[in-house]
Write a protein that holds these residues in place. Structure first.
Motif, PDB file in Angstrom:
ATOM      1  N   ASN A 167      -2.916  -7.028  -5.944  1.00 12.81           N
ATOM      2  CA  ASN A 167      -2.605  -8.693  -6.527  1.00 12.81           C
ATOM      3  C   ASN A 167      -2.006  -9.194  -5.756  1.00 12.81           C
ATOM      4  O   ASN A 167      -0.745  -9.348  -5.237  1.00 12.81           O
ATOM      5  CB  ASN A 167      -2.490  -8.812  -7.619  1.00 12.81           C
ATOM      6  CG  ASN A 167      -2.684  -9.824  -8.321  1.00 12.81           C
ATOM      7  OD1 ASN A 167      -4.000 -10.464  -8.015  1.00 12.81           O
ATOM      8  ND2 ASN A 167      -2.246 -10.437  -9.385  1.00 12.81           N
TER       9      ASN A 167
ATOM     10  N   ASN B 225      -6.786  -3.164  -2.717  1.00 12.39           N
ATOM     11  CA  ASN B 225      -7.481  -3.784  -4.312  1.00 12.39           C
ATOM     12  C   ASN B 225      -5.700  -4.019  -4.905  1.00 12.39           C
ATOM     13  O   ASN B 225      -5.171  -3.702  -6.456  1.00 12.39           O
ATOM     14  CB  ASN B 225      -7.619  -2.442  -5.277  1.00 12.39           C
ATOM     15  CG  ASN B 225      -8.094  -2.672  -6.264  1.00 12.39           C
ATOM     16  OD1 ASN B 225      -8.802  -4.606  -6.520  1.00 12.39           O
ATOM     17  ND2 ASN B 225      -9.112  -2.319  -6.768  1.00 12.39           N
TER      18      ASN B 225
ATOM     19  N   ARG C 122      -5.982  -7.401  -0.995  1.00  9.26           N
ATOM     20  CA  ARG C 122      -6.955  -7.378  -2.408  1.00  9.26           C
ATOM     21  C   ARG C 122      -8.315  -6.680  -1.596  1.00  9.26           C
ATOM     22  O   ARG C 122      -8.177  -6.053  -2.676  1.00  9.26           O
ATOM     23  CB  ARG C 122      -6.430  -8.743  -2.968  1.00  9.26           C
ATOM     24  CG  ARG C 122      -6.828  -9.934  -3.123  1.00  9.26           C
ATOM     25  CD  ARG C 122      -6.968 -11.189  -3.464  1.00  9.26           C
ATOM     26  NE  ARG C 122      -6.042 -11.969  -3.596  1.00  9.26           N
ATOM     27  CZ  ARG C 122      -6.030 -13.927  -2.919  1.00  9.26           C
ATOM     28  NH1 ARG C 122      -6.700 -13.343  -2.467  1.00  9.26           N
ATOM     29  NH2 ARG C 122      -4.867 -14.483  -3.407  1.00  9.26           N
ATOM     30  N   ASP C 123      -8.803  -7.027  -0.510  1.00  9.84           N
ATOM     31  CA  ASP C 123     -10.516  -6.590  -0.141  1.00  9.84           C
ATOM     32  C   ASP C 123      -9.798  -5.327   0.063  1.00  9.84           C
ATOM     33  O   ASP C 123     -10.704  -3.979  -0.514  1.00  9.84           O
ATOM     34  CB  ASP C 123     -10.793  -7.398   0.732  1.00  9.84           C
ATOM     35  CG  ASP C 123     -11.079  -8.517   0.335  1.00  9.84           C
ATOM     36  OD1 ASP C 123     -11.163  -8.570  -0.970  1.00  9.84           O
ATOM     37  OD2 ASP C 123     -11.413  -8.827   1.323  1.00  9.84           O
TER      38      ASP C 123
ATOM     39  N   LYS D 105       1.182  -1.143   0.059  1.00 13.29           N
ATOM     40  CA  LYS D 105       0.086  -0.023   0.023  1.00 13.29           C
ATOM     41  C   LYS D 105       1.309   1.306   0.064  1.00 13.29           C
ATOM     42  O   LYS D 105       1.059   2.395  -0.626  1.00 13.29           O
ATOM     43  CB  LYS D 105      -0.861   0.210   1.245  1.00 13.29           C
ATOM     44  CG  LYS D 105      -1.308   1.219   1.165  1.00 13.29           C
ATOM     45  CD  LYS D 105      -2.992   1.831   0.606  1.00 13.29           C
ATOM     46  CE  LYS D 105      -2.956   3.085   1.218  1.00 13.29           C
ATOM     47  NZ  LYS D 105      -3.520   4.081   0.044  1.00 13.29           N
TER      48      LYS D 105
END
Ligand SMILES: [Zn+2]
Length: 272
Positions: A131, A129, A125-126, A101
């Motif tokens: 991968n 966003n 992921r949640d 992040k």
């Protein structure tokens, strides 16, 4: 012949000195290895319960600290590679993705994580966003190349760290940077509190490096430039804060650790 776990994972030999019943110092590579290394599972419990037991808050709750530390590490990476180019970054053992992040916020364009815990991979992921491949790096066949590869406290868990380092080297573009952190025995705990160092040595750690051995190993793999810095700073592990000598000692200790990376944990920045 001795079983593989009894051999140094870097030179494959056993010219060693005993540190404890399970820990050995390889005289050739100047590293410490664990002959009784066990892999542990890292799932939801680690990020919630076990982390909290050690640090007083869950890994998720520690987001602010970990994010700020990640920004610092990205700043150091940017001394070796220009982050304003369209770069790709792989974080091995990406946990809940806090470093990824931070890299995203710093403008790194292509991001990928590898994480064995499905709880942590899903969290990344949640929430961010980004991968994430849910797998163990050691079992994964990933034919991709990256400009930056990072792994924060991951290498020491690998049964075959030399093979992992070689694979990481092969997955980097020329001029790419491998940045990682690892426990180091060239630090206050090993030299000033040996019994505690041995008793608290994690059973899932296969190796402990030092600044010198890390440099030598990475250069032998092919890295052109290797810089090692201290990751922790604990003068109180050498001299009690209540000592009248603490202040002058601390001044000296800061200079000494800046120069030598004397610390229980180190960060390593290696350029291909
Ligand atoms: Zn060795």
């Amino acid at each position: 012949m001795k079983p593989e776990s009894q051999m140094c994972p870097f030179c494959g030999k056993n010219e060693e000195k005993k540190i404890s019943s399970t820990l050995r110092f390889c005289k050739k590579c100047k590293i410490i290895f664990n002959t009784n290394h066990k892999s542990l599972s890292y799932d939801r419990d680690y990020f919630i319960k076990e982390y909290k037991e050690q640090y007083g808050k869950t890994y998720i709750e520690d987001y602010g600290n970990i994010y700020n530390l990640s920004l610092l590490r990205l700043e150091r990476i940017s001394q070796f590679i220009d982050l304003s180019y369209r770069l790709s970054l792989l974080d091995i053992g990406s946990a809940t993705g806090f470093f990824l992040k931070a890299a995203k916020d710093k403008g790194v364009e292509t991001l990928l994580g590898i994480e064995i815990s499905s709880f942590a991979a899903n969290y990344c992921r949640d929430n961010f966003n980004i991968n994430v491949i849910e797998a163990s790096f050691e079992d994964l066949d990933l034919h991709k190349r990256f400009d930056i590869i990072t792994s924060w406290f991951f290498i020491e868990h690998c049964a075959d760290p030399l093979n992992v380092l070689k694979r990481i080297y092969s997955m980097l573009n020329q001029g790419g940077v491998f940045a990682f952190s690892v426990p180091s025995f060239f630090g206050p705990m090993f030299y000033f509190d040996r019994v505690k160092w041995i008793v608290t040595h994690p059973s899932d750690h296969r190796i402990d490096l030092s600044p010198r051995s890390a440099k030598r190993i990475l250069k032998s793999i092919g890295f052109r430039k290797v810089e090692v810095i201290k990751s922790g700073y604990h003068p109180e592990r050498v001299l009690s804060k209540s000592s009248i000598f603490y202040k002058p000692f601390e001044l000296f200790y800061k200079k000494f650790t800046d120069k030598t990376a004397f610390s229980d944990t180190i960060e390593i920045y290696a350029v291909k």
